[in-house]
Design a protein around this motif. Structure first.
Motif, PDB file in Angstrom:
ATOM      1  N   ALA A   4     -14.423  -3.648  -3.927  1.00  0.00           N
ATOM      2  CA  ALA A   4     -14.341  -2.273  -3.304  1.00  0.00           C
ATOM      3  C   ALA A   4     -14.649  -1.060  -4.403  1.00  0.00           C
ATOM      4  O   ALA A   4     -14.671  -1.665  -5.464  1.00  0.00           O
ATOM      5  CB  ALA A   4     -12.913  -2.053  -3.025  1.00  0.00           C
ATOM      6  N   GLU A   5     -14.704   0.056  -3.768  1.00  0.00           N
ATOM      7  CA  GLU A   5     -15.048   1.099  -4.719  1.00  0.00           C
ATOM      8  C   GLU A   5     -13.832   1.590  -5.477  1.00  0.00           C
ATOM      9  O   GLU A   5     -14.014   2.058  -6.449  1.00  0.00           O
ATOM     10  CB  GLU A   5     -15.591   2.155  -3.874  1.00  0.00           C
ATOM     11  CG  GLU A   5     -17.549   1.837  -3.221  1.00  0.00           C
ATOM     12  CD  GLU A   5     -17.569   3.047  -2.422  1.00  0.00           C
ATOM     13  OE1 GLU A   5     -16.886   4.052  -2.145  1.00  0.00           O
ATOM     14  OE2 GLU A   5     -18.766   2.943  -2.040  1.00  0.00           O
ATOM     15  N   GLN A   6     -12.634   1.554  -4.768  1.00  0.00           N
ATOM     16  CA  GLN A   6     -11.535   1.800  -5.240  1.00  0.00           C
ATOM     17  C   GLN A   6     -10.431   0.754  -4.884  1.00  0.00           C
ATOM     18  O   GLN A   6     -10.480   0.311  -3.705  1.00  0.00           O
ATOM     19  CB  GLN A   6     -11.015   2.973  -4.567  1.00  0.00           C
ATOM     20  CG  GLN A   6      -9.784   3.548  -5.024  1.00  0.00           C
ATOM     21  CD  GLN A   6      -9.487   5.083  -4.441  1.00  0.00           C
ATOM     22  OE1 GLN A   6      -9.111   5.953  -5.236  1.00  0.00           O
ATOM     23  NE2 GLN A   6      -9.361   5.004  -3.206  1.00  0.00           N
ATOM     24  N   LEU A  17      -9.219  -7.501 -12.970  1.00  0.00           N
ATOM     25  CA  LEU A  17      -8.677  -5.997 -12.598  1.00  0.00           C
ATOM     26  C   LEU A  17      -9.529  -5.044 -13.688  1.00  0.00           C
ATOM     27  O   LEU A  17     -10.145  -4.214 -13.433  1.00  0.00           O
ATOM     28  CB  LEU A  17      -7.373  -5.750 -12.414  1.00  0.00           C
ATOM     29  CG  LEU A  17      -6.776  -6.281 -11.143  1.00  0.00           C
ATOM     30  CD1 LEU A  17      -5.154  -5.986 -11.283  1.00  0.00           C
ATOM     31  CD2 LEU A  17      -7.324  -5.918  -9.836  1.00  0.00           C
ATOM     32  N   LEU A  18      -9.132  -5.417 -14.997  1.00  0.00           N
ATOM     33  CA  LEU A  18      -9.822  -4.520 -16.136  1.00  0.00           C
ATOM     34  C   LEU A  18     -11.469  -4.694 -15.913  1.00  0.00           C
ATOM     35  O   LEU A  18     -11.969  -3.748 -16.373  1.00  0.00           O
ATOM     36  CB  LEU A  18      -9.413  -5.217 -17.272  1.00  0.00           C
ATOM     37  CG  LEU A  18      -7.925  -4.860 -17.630  1.00  0.00           C
ATOM     38  CD1 LEU A  18      -7.392  -5.591 -19.002  1.00  0.00           C
ATOM     39  CD2 LEU A  18      -7.429  -3.502 -17.910  1.00  0.00           C
ATOM     40  N   LYS A  58     -16.473  -1.965 -14.664  1.00  0.00           N
ATOM     41  CA  LYS A  58     -17.696  -2.056 -13.628  1.00  0.00           C
ATOM     42  C   LYS A  58     -17.712  -0.642 -13.026  1.00  0.00           C
ATOM     43  O   LYS A  58     -18.797  -0.440 -12.175  1.00  0.00           O
ATOM     44  CB  LYS A  58     -17.893  -3.070 -12.881  1.00  0.00           C
ATOM     45  CG  LYS A  58     -18.019  -4.598 -13.784  1.00  0.00           C
ATOM     46  CD  LYS A  58     -18.013  -5.684 -12.785  1.00  0.00           C
ATOM     47  CE  LYS A  58     -18.384  -6.815 -13.589  1.00  0.00           C
ATOM     48  NZ  LYS A  58     -18.340  -8.260 -12.431  1.00  0.00           N
ATOM     49  N   GLY A  59     -16.581   0.136 -13.025  1.00  0.00           N
ATOM     50  CA  GLY A  59     -16.717   1.472 -12.145  1.00  0.00           C
ATOM     51  C   GLY A  59     -16.043   1.589 -10.896  1.00  0.00           C
ATOM     52  O   GLY A  59     -15.891   2.631 -10.436  1.00  0.00           O
ATOM     53  N   THR A  60     -14.999   0.377 -10.724  1.00  0.00           N
ATOM     54  CA  THR A  60     -14.143   0.548  -9.618  1.00  0.00           C
ATOM     55  C   THR A  60     -12.728   1.276 -10.041  1.00  0.00           C
ATOM     56  O   THR A  60     -12.422   1.209 -11.217  1.00  0.00           O
ATOM     57  CB  THR A  60     -13.591  -0.908  -9.247  1.00  0.00           C
ATOM     58  OG1 THR A  60     -14.649  -1.858  -8.939  1.00  0.00           O
ATOM     59  CG2 THR A  60     -12.665  -0.679  -8.209  1.00  0.00           C
ATOM     60  N   PHE A  62      -4.517   2.920 -18.661  1.00  0.00           N
ATOM     61  CA  PHE A  62      -4.544   1.728 -19.401  1.00  0.00           C
ATOM     62  C   PHE A  62      -5.772   0.773 -19.218  1.00  0.00           C
ATOM     63  O   PHE A  62      -5.948   0.266 -18.186  1.00  0.00           O
ATOM     64  CB  PHE A  62      -3.350   0.782 -19.270  1.00  0.00           C
ATOM     65  CG  PHE A  62      -2.027   1.579 -19.474  1.00  0.00           C
ATOM     66  CD1 PHE A  62      -1.719   1.560 -20.784  1.00  0.00           C
ATOM     67  CD2 PHE A  62      -1.174   2.201 -18.433  1.00  0.00           C
ATOM     68  CE1 PHE A  62      -0.236   2.093 -21.152  1.00  0.00           C
ATOM     69  CE2 PHE A  62      -0.166   2.749 -18.773  1.00  0.00           C
ATOM     70  CZ  PHE A  62       0.221   2.706 -20.412  1.00  0.00           C
ATOM     71  N   GLY A  63      -6.770   0.736 -20.029  1.00  0.00           N
ATOM     72  CA  GLY A  63      -7.899   0.034 -19.741  1.00  0.00           C
ATOM     73  C   GLY A  63      -8.722   0.544 -18.649  1.00  0.00           C
ATOM     74  O   GLY A  63      -9.343  -0.249 -17.974  1.00  0.00           O
TER      75      GLY A  63
END
Length: 275
Positions: free
Chosen positions: A37-39, A69-70, A75-77, A98-99
């Motif tokens: 997903a984008e977000q 997740l990190l 990658k831009g998410t 955080f990261g």
């Protein structure tokens, strides 16, 4: 063979409970392999601080979820982390990154169709959690017992080739008081959405995944990764889908045509009122 990855505008995931022996971190890793997903909005109880304080339990699968997740964030998410009651220690850090993962107490999500959703964990509307902490922790221990039965049952089911099935979720819906609690929780959360002048609310907390309409207000509960292994995906038209991932795919390094069919069925979009 290249696996099919389904893209969404937004994924909503809650109640992973990393640190709990009941967490289905391996199922979630599989889910994130086939859904991007984008977000991504994490809707609370991602880390189970209550159980970690009682006894430390952090297997490799928990690290794998965090690292996944990190990597998505790098990658831009865009990833927003809304803490719940089990990871309430993060509520002291609103606005902190955080990261690349942003902490927020709540957020307003505007869908691709312009519809606005209040996004929060939901424990604010649980009277037991907010005003009777001792009872909440006692209930948490009883829940652990139900989850223990759940794990034993599904260990047998996996050996005979059956998909995951949540005994604890089934048992909860057989108890009248629990069903009444779910209904009351939905009512007060929807009322809060009306007060905020938004068209819908997205939450977690009660481990009961559903998408419903209450007189024009959308109530969306993302479910959990302890019982139901569910998430919510918003497509690029703004439509919300309840997603279930109840087959463990990662155990099979090479998948036959039959296994691929099982994976496709596991990733199906559920009807709006499915739980």
């Amino acid at each position: 063979m290249t696996e099919t990855v389904t893209r969404y505008r937004t994924l909503f995931i809650s109640d992973i409970h990393l640190g709990s022996k009941a967490a289905k971190a391996d199922y979630l890793i599989d889910f994130l392999r086939y859904h991007e997903a984008e977000q991504i909005i994490l809707v609370g109880d991602i880390i189970d601080g209550w159980r970690l304080r009682r006894s430390w339990n952090w297997p490799q699968d928990c690290n794998d979820v965090v690292q996944k997740l990190l990597r998505q964030a790098r990658k831009g998410t865009r990833i927003i982390y809304i803490p719940g009651n089990h990871d309430e220690f993060l509520r002291d850090f609103p606005g902190t990154h955080f990261g690349g993962i942003e902490v927020a107490l709540e957020t307003i999500h505007e869908g691709a169709d312009g519809k606005r959703y209040l996004v929060l964990h939901g424990d604010e509307f649980d009277v037991i959690v907010r005003h009777a902490r001792i009872l909440a922790h006692l209930g948490d221990w009883a829940y652990d017992l139900a989850i223990f039965v759940n794990r034993a049952l599904n260990s047998v089911r996996r050996r005979v080739g059956l998909p995951y099935w949540s005994f604890s979720a089934w048992a909860k819906l057989q108890v009248k008081q629990a069903v009444n609690f779910i209904g009351e929780f939905q009512r007060v959360v929807v009322e809060e959405a009306r007060k905020r002048d938004v068209e819908g609310v997205i939450c977690g907390h009660i481990h009961h995944a559903t998408i419903e309409d209450f007189d024009g207000v959308s109530y969306i509960n993302t479910g959990d990764w302890v019982e139901s292994c569910t998430a919510v995906g918003e497509d690029f038209d703004g439509k919300m889908h309840l997603l279930r991932w109840d087959h463990h795919i990662r155990l099979a390094p090479k998948r036959s045509g039959q296994e691929k069919a099982v994976a496709d069925r596991a990733a199906k979009r559920l009807p709006a009122r499915a739980a």
